[in-house]
Design a protein around this motif. Structure first.
Motif, PDB file in Angstrom:
ATOM      1  N   ALA A 196      34.885  25.698  44.225  1.00 19.03           N
ATOM      2  CA  ALA A 196      35.022  26.879  43.382  1.00 19.03           C
ATOM      3  C   ALA A 196      36.205  27.719  43.819  1.00 19.03           C
ATOM      4  N   TRP A 228      25.345  26.529  41.434  1.00 18.21           N
ATOM      5  CA  TRP A 228      26.440  27.372  41.910  1.00 18.21           C
ATOM      6  C   TRP A 228      26.638  28.551  40.970  1.00 18.21           C
ATOM      7  N   LEU A 285      35.263  26.324  38.543  1.00 19.07           N
ATOM      8  CA  LEU A 285      34.423  25.404  39.309  1.00 19.07           C
ATOM      9  C   LEU A 285      34.727  23.987  38.862  1.00 19.07           C
TER      10      LEU A 285
END
Length: 235
Positions: A228, A51, A181
């Protein structure tokens, strides 16, 4: 999976428990080189790393903070993926966790020894900025299981969990335009959105990381949730 007001206190929410865990892991590392448990497994490291690489620019190198860094495995993975070790900080309220992460960094070398690990009670203290930072605001803030543990701490006399103030604290250390996150095993994606996307945090839902689903009794769900958030950039 429940809200912080519904989770029952557990030893997993006590500092004594984690001090004992990391004291044992530090001894094992010194004796046999075992780096200790990877909380939520290697898949969680890979998903969070992917990510960050997908959404957070590395030009210029971001300042990265992990709250409850434990043995530092996630931060070592970020460094090995090309993120600047001098711009990475891991904090934990267990002194032996910090000692373990530093020792692992020294053993691994190749820049891992330059990652900063500090003892910090995040709910009460703001992590000190790294030397190149103007103020203690971070481009990327990470949580892998820390919110889960805090939510299992003893509640106060009015029934409030220490975790109730955690989302606001997170919002305070994310810089405008930066990201938070989180990976959790105790909270669903919707619960995380409600807690960390509340107006007072200054954070807004950004994206999610998919996990394999399971079905039981006609209901489907995930073992983990990775979500997130972003703090909007100032105009």
């Amino acid at each position: 999976m429940s809200s912080t007001s519904e989770l029952n206190p557990s030893k997993l929410g006590t500092k004594q428990h984690w001090d004992n865990v990391y004291a044992a892991e530090l001894t094992n590392f010194e004796d046999i080189g075992d780096e200790g448990e990877i909380w939520f497994g290697e898949d969680s490291i890979e998903k969070m790393l992917d990510w960050v690489q997908d959404y957070a620019s590395n030009d210029p190198a971001p300042f990265i903070l992990e709250v409850g860094a434990g043995n530092g495995t996630l931060l070592f993975a970020l460094h090995e993926a090309g993120y600047d070790d001098n711009r990475i900080l891991g904090v934990d309220y267990s002194e032996d966790a910090v000692k373990l992460a530093r020792a692992i960094g020294e053993r691994r070398g190749e820049g891992c020894e330059n990652i900063t690990f500090e003892t910090c009670d995040f709910l009460n203290d703001v992590p000190a900025p790294l030397p190149d930072m103007d103020q203690p605001e971070w481009d990327i803030v990470l949580d892998k299981g820390t919110f889960d543990a805090i939510a299992l701490a003893e509640k106060d006399s009015e029934g409030r969990s220490p975790a109730d103030g955690y989302p606001l604290r997170i919002g305070q250390v994310v810089r405008p335009g930066g990201y938070f996150l989180i990976t959790s095993c105790n909270f669903t994606e919707d619960e995380l959105k409600a807690k960390f996307g509340a107006p007072e945090t200054g954070l807004k839902y950004h994206s999610r990381v998919p996990w394999p689903t399971f079905s039981f009794g006609g209901q489907s769900g995930n073992v983990y949730s990775t979500v997130a958030f972003q703090k909007p950039a100032q105009s």
